[in-house]
Design a protein around this motif. Sequence first.
Motif, mmCIF file in Angstrom:
data_model
loop_
_atom_site.group_PDB
_atom_site.id
_atom_site.type_symbol
_atom_site.label_atom_id
_atom_site.label_comp_id
_atom_site.label_asym_id
_atom_site.label_seq_id
_atom_site.Cartn_x
_atom_site.Cartn_y
_atom_site.Cartn_z
ATOM 1 N N ASN A 244 42.879 36.903 49.540
ATOM 2 C CA ASN A 244 43.734 35.711 49.606
ATOM 3 C C ASN A 244 44.873 35.803 48.595
ATOM 4 O OD1 ASN A 244 42.192 34.553 51.640
ATOM 5 N ND2 ASN A 244 40.844 33.489 50.197
ATOM 6 N N MET A 245 44.574 36.300 47.393
ATOM 7 C CA MET A 245 45.605 36.408 46.358
ATOM 8 C C MET A 245 46.623 37.493 46.684
ATOM 9 S SD MET A 245 43.252 35.925 42.939
ATOM 10 C CE MET A 245 44.662 36.086 41.839
ATOM 11 N N ALA A 246 46.170 38.557 47.335
ATOM 12 C CA ALA A 246 47.074 39.669 47.635
ATOM 13 C C ALA A 246 47.848 39.480 48.933
ATOM 14 C CB ALA A 246 46.280 40.982 47.699
ATOM 15 N N MET A 247 47.466 38.486 49.732
ATOM 16 C CA MET A 247 48.072 38.321 51.051
ATOM 17 C C MET A 247 49.595 38.164 51.026
ATOM 18 S SD MET A 247 47.124 38.668 54.077
ATOM 19 C CE MET A 247 45.347 38.491 53.898
ATOM 20 N N PRO A 248 50.199 37.465 50.044
ATOM 21 C CA PRO A 248 51.676 37.394 50.042
ATOM 22 C C PRO A 248 52.333 38.771 49.948
ATOM 23 C CG PRO A 248 50.763 35.703 48.616
ATOM 24 C CD PRO A 248 49.610 36.573 49.027
ATOM 25 N N GLU A 249 51.698 39.725 49.297
ATOM 26 C CA GLU A 249 52.246 41.077 49.210
ATOM 27 C C GLU A 249 51.918 41.904 50.451
ATOM 28 O OE1 GLU A 249 54.133 42.611 46.914
ATOM 29 O OE2 GLU A 249 54.337 40.746 45.780
ATOM 30 N N LEU A 250 50.795 41.597 51.100
ATOM 31 C CA LEU A 250 50.332 42.414 52.219
ATOM 32 C C LEU A 250 50.965 42.031 53.548
ATOM 33 C CD1 LEU A 250 46.510 42.515 51.368
ATOM 34 C CD2 LEU A 250 48.089 44.452 51.269
ATOM 35 N N ARG A 251 51.181 40.736 53.769
ATOM 36 C CA ARG A 251 51.514 40.258 55.110
ATOM 37 C C ARG A 251 52.840 40.806 55.637
ATOM 38 N NH1 ARG A 251 51.977 34.955 52.589
ATOM 39 N NH2 ARG A 251 49.998 34.454 53.612
ATOM 40 N N PHE A 277 39.288 44.509 42.789
ATOM 41 C CA PHE A 277 39.695 44.478 44.196
ATOM 42 C C PHE A 277 41.164 44.079 44.340
ATOM 43 C CE2 PHE A 277 35.020 43.293 45.136
ATOM 44 C CZ PHE A 277 34.662 44.635 45.062
ATOM 45 N N LEU A 278 41.613 43.112 43.541
ATOM 46 C CA LEU A 278 43.006 42.682 43.619
ATOM 47 C C LEU A 278 43.942 43.830 43.237
ATOM 48 C CD1 LEU A 278 45.133 40.495 44.017
ATOM 49 C CD2 LEU A 278 44.768 39.787 41.648
ATOM 50 N N ASN A 279 43.587 44.562 42.192
ATOM 51 C CA ASN A 279 44.421 45.689 41.772
ATOM 52 C C ASN A 279 44.506 46.749 42.872
ATOM 53 O OD1 ASN A 279 44.943 48.418 40.353
ATOM 54 N ND2 ASN A 279 45.409 46.934 38.748
ATOM 55 N N LEU A 280 43.369 47.049 43.507
ATOM 56 C CA LEU A 280 43.359 48.065 44.568
ATOM 57 C C LEU A 280 44.156 47.597 45.781
ATOM 58 C CD1 LEU A 280 39.631 49.261 44.412
ATOM 59 C CD2 LEU A 280 41.636 50.242 43.288
ATOM 60 N N ALA A 284 47.585 49.201 47.327
ATOM 61 C CA ALA A 284 47.718 49.532 48.743
ATOM 62 C C ALA A 284 49.009 48.957 49.314
ATOM 63 C CB ALA A 284 46.508 49.019 49.519
ATOM 64 N N ALA A 285 49.317 47.719 48.945
ATOM 65 C CA ALA A 285 50.548 47.088 49.428
ATOM 66 C C ALA A 285 51.779 47.836 48.937
ATOM 67 C CB ALA A 285 50.589 45.628 48.988
#
Length: 379
Positions: A244-251, A277-280, A284-285
């Motif tokens: 959820n925290m990484a989604m702005p970078e991933l989407r 997990f957030l760092n990984l 990835a993003a």
Amino acid sequence: MSTLEVPPPVPHPLEPVEELLRVVLGLTDSLVFEFDAEGRYLSAWAGSDALLAAPRETFLGRHISEVMDPTIAARTQESIQRVLARGEPERFEYSLEMEGGRRWFGADAMRVPQRPGVAFLVRDITRQKTLELSLLQADRLAALGTLAAGVAHEVSNPLGYISSNLNFIEEGLAEVRQALAGAPGLSPQARTLEECAEALTEARQGTTRIRNVVGDLKTFARGEDTRPGEERADVRRALEMSLNMAMPELRHRARVVWQAEEVPPVRGSESRLGQVFLNLLLNAAQAIPEGALGENTVEAHLRVEDGKIVVEIRDTGHGIPPENLKRIFEPFFTTRPAGVGTGLGLAICHGIIIAMRGELTVESTVGKGTCFRVRLPTD
């Protein structure tokens, strides 16, 4: 009175010297070479002929430069000349790229009485060199930890009053903005005020960046912060929170594929696990450029495998070159431009997982992507 004649002892047959030497060398996996003054092979002994780089008949009588690497051959020739001139033993080390990786060897040169040349005892010292390098790395990490703790402490104090002053300025600007709110049009003072507000926002972003860096330094310097203790962590919840925290970078970069089984809790900090997990996920993003959303994926898988909880985070990004893959978990190692990363993220993640009695590994192919794999014990 007769005397008793004692028969002389029957001599036991002695093994040939070379056969005895072969047995001794076989116990140590060592080699012995003998060279003449010009550097030609006179003889070679080994516990097993499989240890020789080539059948002995192919190099006996040949010069070492025809058989060995030129640098090693020159070093051997120098040792031969010094031993013959001084009569004292000499030792040097060298390495060779062999099947299975680079190996280190130690060569002891000495003059053998009643022999025409110089003998070299060659031993595989790869394990010893590996231990030495590990100790050097441990000393280096200890020094970096001390440095990191000192830097974090020195930066924290001025950062505190800078943040306080920025808060004070922000409150003052808010009062001025409110006072000018009733003025007709956009006066020069109002424009200046807006510019100051933008500069203040940038300054606050800078202090936030510094605060994050200081936090990473403190985490790196204080190993005790990553000890699991008796706390229990919900791996699935930590992974969902991180997604959820990484989604702005991933989407905007890739499709996110998320598959999770029900898994038991693990011993350790859930927040620390979420940090990993957030760092990984952010790595990835950042490995995937924007603009090709339909062509790229980031996958997060959670399952139980061979009695351990396994979390895999895969991406279809640009991948990691082999020379960088070996150093990926080293503190302060980064391939990003200056000011973009400190090189502490993966080192901290590795430390957190190790403290939880787990392991963090990586596989990557340039141009195809990367997979980070976390394995954690269930007990």
